[in-house]
Design a protein around this motif. Structure first.
Motif, short mmCIF file in Angstrom:
data_model
loop_
_atom_site.label_atom_id
_atom_site.label_comp_id
_atom_site.label_asym_id
_atom_site.label_seq_id
_atom_site.Cartn_x
_atom_site.Cartn_y
_atom_site.Cartn_z
N LEU A 1 4.04 -14.91 -18.58
CA LEU A 1 5.11 -14.09 -19.15
C LEU A 1 4.57 -12.71 -19.51
N GLY A 2 5.38 -11.69 -19.30
CA GLY A 2 4.97 -10.33 -19.66
C GLY A 2 3.68 -9.93 -19.00
N ALA A 3 3.61 -10.08 -17.68
CA ALA A 3 2.33 -10.04 -16.98
C ALA A 3 1.71 -8.65 -16.87
N GLY A 4 2.50 -7.58 -16.91
CA GLY A 4 1.91 -6.26 -16.72
C GLY A 4 1.28 -6.16 -15.34
N GLY A 5 -0.02 -5.85 -15.30
CA GLY A 5 -0.73 -5.78 -14.02
C GLY A 5 -1.03 -7.12 -13.40
N ALA A 6 -0.87 -8.20 -14.17
CA ALA A 6 -0.96 -9.59 -13.68
C ALA A 6 -2.37 -10.05 -13.35
N ASP B 1 -2.50 -17.17 1.39
CA ASP B 1 -2.35 -17.80 0.07
C ASP B 1 -1.16 -17.26 -0.73
N ARG B 2 -0.48 -16.27 -0.21
CA ARG B 2 0.58 -15.63 -1.00
C ARG B 2 1.80 -16.51 -1.19
N ASP B 3 1.94 -17.56 -0.37
CA ASP B 3 3.08 -18.45 -0.57
C ASP B 3 2.92 -19.28 -1.84
N ARG B 4 1.73 -19.25 -2.43
CA ARG B 4 1.50 -19.95 -3.68
C ARG B 4 1.77 -19.07 -4.90
N VAL B 5 2.32 -17.87 -4.64
CA VAL B 5 2.62 -16.93 -5.73
C VAL B 5 4.08 -16.50 -5.62
N SER B 6 4.77 -16.50 -6.76
CA SER B 6 6.13 -15.99 -6.83
C SER B 6 6.21 -14.97 -7.95
N ILE B 7 6.97 -13.90 -7.73
CA ILE B 7 7.09 -12.82 -8.71
C ILE B 7 8.56 -12.64 -9.06
N GLN B 8 8.87 -12.65 -10.35
CA GLN B 8 10.26 -12.55 -10.79
C GLN B 8 10.38 -11.69 -12.03
N GLY B 9 11.51 -11.02 -12.15
CA GLY B 9 11.87 -10.41 -13.41
C GLY B 9 12.44 -11.48 -14.33
N ILE C 1 4.66 -15.35 -11.57
CA ILE C 1 4.32 -14.17 -12.37
C ILE C 1 5.61 -13.47 -12.77
N THR C 2 5.79 -13.24 -14.07
CA THR C 2 7.01 -12.60 -14.53
C THR C 2 6.71 -11.43 -15.45
N ASP C 3 7.64 -10.51 -15.47
CA ASP C 3 7.67 -9.45 -16.48
C ASP C 3 9.12 -9.01 -16.62
N TYR C 4 9.34 -8.12 -17.54
CA TYR C 4 10.71 -7.62 -17.74
C TYR C 4 11.28 -7.16 -16.40
N PRO C 5 12.56 -7.44 -16.13
CA PRO C 5 13.13 -7.12 -14.82
C PRO C 5 13.36 -5.62 -14.62
N ASP C 6 12.27 -4.90 -14.56
CA ASP C 6 12.25 -3.46 -14.32
C ASP C 6 11.59 -3.24 -12.96
N ALA C 7 12.21 -2.44 -12.11
CA ALA C 7 11.74 -2.30 -10.73
C ALA C 7 10.30 -1.81 -10.67
N ASN D 1 5.17 -3.21 -8.89
CA ASN D 1 3.73 -3.03 -9.06
C ASN D 1 3.00 -4.36 -9.01
N ILE D 2 3.59 -5.42 -9.58
CA ILE D 2 2.99 -6.75 -9.48
C ILE D 2 2.93 -7.18 -8.02
N ILE D 3 4.01 -6.95 -7.28
CA ILE D 3 4.01 -7.30 -5.86
C ILE D 3 2.87 -6.60 -5.14
N TYR D 4 2.69 -5.33 -5.44
CA TYR D 4 1.59 -4.57 -4.82
C TYR D 4 0.24 -5.20 -5.16
N ASN D 5 0.01 -5.54 -6.43
CA ASN D 5 -1.28 -6.11 -6.83
C ASN D 5 -1.55 -7.45 -6.16
#
Length: 269
Positions: free
Chosen positions: A87-92, A132-140, A108-114, A119-123
């Motif tokens: 929760l509130g991952a920032g740079g994750a 291995d990316r199918d083992r990671v999900s990113i959500q607001g 991986i989640t953070d506030y739903p701000d684009a 930025n998390i997606i980029y990292n």
């Protein structure tokens, strides 16, 4: 056009000072520590891009995140082959380390701000190999809200449909959000949402933080008082010194420079 008329042009009537440019993103590097293991995998560092500026403080790689990553690397049994939520991952950084060291699924989640989410997606794309990316999900996600979208991500591969580990890195300075954070943790770990006793005693919430405002340290600690009141067992597992994030800030430097780590679990019913 007379000189007086010229003075009534839109540019002269509605002047604004030049707006400062939005700061460019920065990159912070986490270097792996040897710890008690000799690693067999070859990576040595994680590069975390941080948004240039943000009101939710996502533009810093906090000491707590560095300590968190090192702790997870040292004690990989906490997340290996398990389902992890941050929760509130920032740079994750902690989530990315967990994904790189064997977590079955990391949400991986953070506030739903684009800006934050992109930025998390980029990292993730920079630090985790494509296979291995199918083992990671990113959500607001907003703390305290329904967790169904988070659980849905893991439901296809997890018969329990709940998380094993929740990561809270430098969040409890948000004093007004303590109850919301605890509510999300409970919903994400409960096999039966109406019965907190359905949280497995092996599930845990890891909470790492610094007292950024020493005069409000007692308010930070209210998080654990509330957690105990809701049936959590709270145990401090780490104290570690770092250089202070902001040396010129007010308050005792040694307090601001210390990272504390706690583990929250449920007693077997």
């Amino acid at each position: 056009m007379s000189e007086d008329e010229a003075d009534l042009s839109l540019d002269n009537m509605f002047t604004e000072p030049p707006r400062p440019r939005t700061p460019e993103p920065t990159v912070a590097v986490y270097t792996r520590e040897l710890g008690r293991h000799k690693w067999t995998d070859e990576w040595e560092e994680i590069k975390i891009r941080l948004v240039g500026t943000h009101p939710l403080w996502g533009n810093y790689l906090w000491n707590a995140a560095r300590a968190f990553a090192s702790y997870l690397d040292e004690y990989q049994e906490l997340h290996r082959d398990k389902y992890v939520l941050e929760l509130g991952a920032g740079g994750a950084l902690p989530s990315i380390l967990a994904a790189k060291t064997g977590a079955r699924k990391v949400v991986i989640t953070d506030y739903p701000d684009a800006d934050l989410v992109n930025n998390i997606i980029y990292n993730v794309e920079v630090n985790i190999v494509a296979s291995d990316r199918d083992r990671v999900s990113i959500q607001g996600y907003i703390w305290g809200r329904a967790v169904d979208p988070l659980l849905e991500v893991i439901s296809t591969t997890n018969t329990k449909s709940v998380f094993d580990l929740i990561i809270l890195s430098d969040l409890i300075f948000n004093h007004s959000q303590h109850d919301a954070l605890l509510t999300t943790c409970e919903l994400a770990l409960c096999q039966n949402p109406s019965d907190l006793h359905s949280i497995s005693p092996t599930a845990s919430v890891l909470v790492f933080y610094s007292h950024h405002r020493p005069h409000l340290a007692h308010r930070d600690m209210e998080f654990f008082e509330k957690a105990r009141g809701r049936g959590w067992v709270c145990e401090e597992i780490l104290t570690r010194k770092f250089p202070p994030m902001f040396p010129n800030d007010s308050g005792e430097e040694s307090v601001r420079a210390t990272v504390h780590g706690w583990r929250l679990t449920r007693s077997p019913s």
